[in-house]
Design an enzyme around this catalytic site. Structure first.
Site, PDB file in Angstrom:
ATOM      1  CG  ASP A 144    -108.308 105.740 -68.289  1.00 15.95           C
ATOM      2  OD1 ASP A 144    -107.574 106.184 -69.183  1.00 15.95           O
ATOM      3  OD2 ASP A 144    -108.040 105.826 -67.074  1.00 15.95           O
ATOM      4  CB  CYS A 198    -114.246 128.116 -68.331  1.00 15.99           C
ATOM      5  SG  CYS A 198    -114.024 126.350 -68.010  1.00 15.99           S
ATOM      6  CB  CYS A 201    -114.340 130.844 -63.540  1.00 19.13           C
ATOM      7  SG  CYS A 201    -114.039 129.854 -62.056  1.00 19.13           S
ATOM      8  CB  CYS A 208    -103.606 123.697 -58.828  1.00 22.04           C
ATOM      9  SG  CYS A 208    -102.517 122.288 -59.162  1.00 22.04           S
ATOM     10  CB  CYS A 224    -100.768 116.723 -61.906  1.00 22.98           C
ATOM     11  SG  CYS A 224    -102.440 116.213 -61.495  1.00 22.98           S
ATOM     12  CB  CYS A 251    -105.129 115.980 -56.242  1.00 23.87           C
ATOM     13  SG  CYS A 251    -105.366 117.687 -55.693  1.00 23.87           S
ATOM     14  CB  CYS A 258    -115.295 123.237 -60.716  1.00 27.21           C
ATOM     15  SG  CYS A 258    -116.153 123.615 -62.271  1.00 27.21           S
TER      16      CYS A 258
END
Length: 363
Positions: A144, A198, A201, A208, A224, A251, A258
């Site tokens: 990153d 996924c 789902c 969120c 976000c 967050c 999940c």
């Protein structure tokens, strides 16, 4: 410099050795990908054209450097992608912290030591191990720390799939992990890309708080909470402040909900253990920190990058979202005349919330 491409060795064996060496160094998984990122590049450019990157102007200024690894390191033909789990088992229960409006929630990745240096150091050790086997070769390590499409590369390398919340998910380990990369000129055999699991789902979209996941696999960073509390340096949009609750740095809601994270395992890395009680801190206490205390208690932490001013801004919003309380109002008033206009603005908003009983109950 003579490179490893000119030497005669078994690339298939080398790839297997690299994965074994990675595990010895503490990585949970290693995968290898080629550099073809056409689909990911189209997605990125469309996302930028829609302005969903907000004030992260550097993302647009990088052009195609993210999706064209050769623009970062000429001669790159493969990317070695590495996974390092970070979920600390010593941390207080996340949902319990978020239910307590007197406390602040900090994303679990930021509770311990900043991962950037740790991950790059480990990647350099892996590169040194490779070099001891094949001789000098071209590489560059990332964590990153440069314009890299790390999730798209990790998906190609078989480390998981990009979920509807746009995080990478491993069906055997969930999503509580960091990613790092080695760009290299070694023509290693590549791994098969991961399949998407996924299904139907949509839990992450539903949970969120600010509805930043505007559609499956589409995140609007401008909404976000991680962007608002970490990347944004100015005023947080007023309409989003009540939705932030007590989240003061990042967050984790979409990860917490999940279902694949039921397979996540706590990290064995002591550096990722919570420091200074930041897994369940009292908002009033955090708000009382001087800048010197902030710098001292966030030394070696990813939190320090937002700076003291944004730290106070974020906590002021959380205090404004807490139930009306004399101690909270008193704490806010101590910053009412702060030197920073940004802090004063958010403190005034928070005090206004407490002056309006009709706005209760809060998040």
């Amino acid at each position: 410099m003579r490179t490893a491409r000119n030497r005669n060795f078994d690339l298939t064996r080398l790839a297997a050795d690299i994965k074994a060496w990675g595990r010895e160094l503490g990585f949970q998984r290693i995968g290898i990908a080629d550099t073809e990122l056409g689909a990911a590049e189209s997605y990125l450019l469309n996302w930028l054209d829609r302005g969903r990157h907000g004030e992260m102007s550097y993302m647009k200024s990088h052009g195609t450097r993210r999706s064209q690894p050769q623009e970062i390191l000429s001669g790159t033909v493969r990317v070695i992608s590495a996974r390092l789990d970070y979920l600390p088992d010593q941390a207080a229960d996340s949902e319990a912290v978020m239910r307590d409006p007197q406390r602040g929630f900090i994303s679990r990745y930021a509770l311990g030591r900043d991962y950037h240096k740790l991950l790059r150091t480990r990647l350099h050790k892996l590169a040194t191990r490779i070099e001891s086997c094949v001789g000098p070769f071209q590489y560059r390590a990332f964590s990153d720390s440069a314009p890299v499409l790390e999730k798209a590369l990790a998906e190609k390398a078989g480390l998981g799939w990009i979920g509807k919340h746009t995080n990478l998910i491993d069906k055997e380990a969930g999503s509580w992990f960091f990613l790092g990369e080695l760009y290299t000129d070694l023509p290693l055999p590549v791994d098969a890309a991961a399949d998407n699991h996924c299904g139907s789902c949509h839990a992450c979209l539903d949970i969120c708080p600010t509805q930043a996941i505007v559609a499956p696999y589409e995140l609007d960073a401008r909404r976000c909470i991680s962007y608002l509390t970490i990347e944004l340096r100015g005023s947080i949009p007023e309409e989003l402040r009540p939705l932030m609750g007590n989240r003061i740095y990042g967050c984790d809601d979409c990860q917490l909900v999940c279902p694949w994270n039921r397979f996540a395992q706590p990290t064995s890395e002591p550096d990722f253990a919570p420091r200074h009680g930041l897994d369940t801190p009292e908002l009033i206490n955090l708000f009382s920190w001087t800048e010197e205390e902030f710098l001292k208690k966030t030394e070696g932490s990813a939190i320090r990058r937002i700076g003291y001013e944004c730290w106070l801004r974020n906590i002021a919003v959380a205090l404004g979202n807490a139930p009306k309380d004399a101690a909270i109002i008193g704490a806010l008033k101590t910053r009412r005349d702060h030197a920073s206009g940004l802090v004063r603005e958010h403190v005034a908003w928070a005090l206004g919330r407490h002056a309006a009983p009709s706005s209760l109950p809060r998040e």
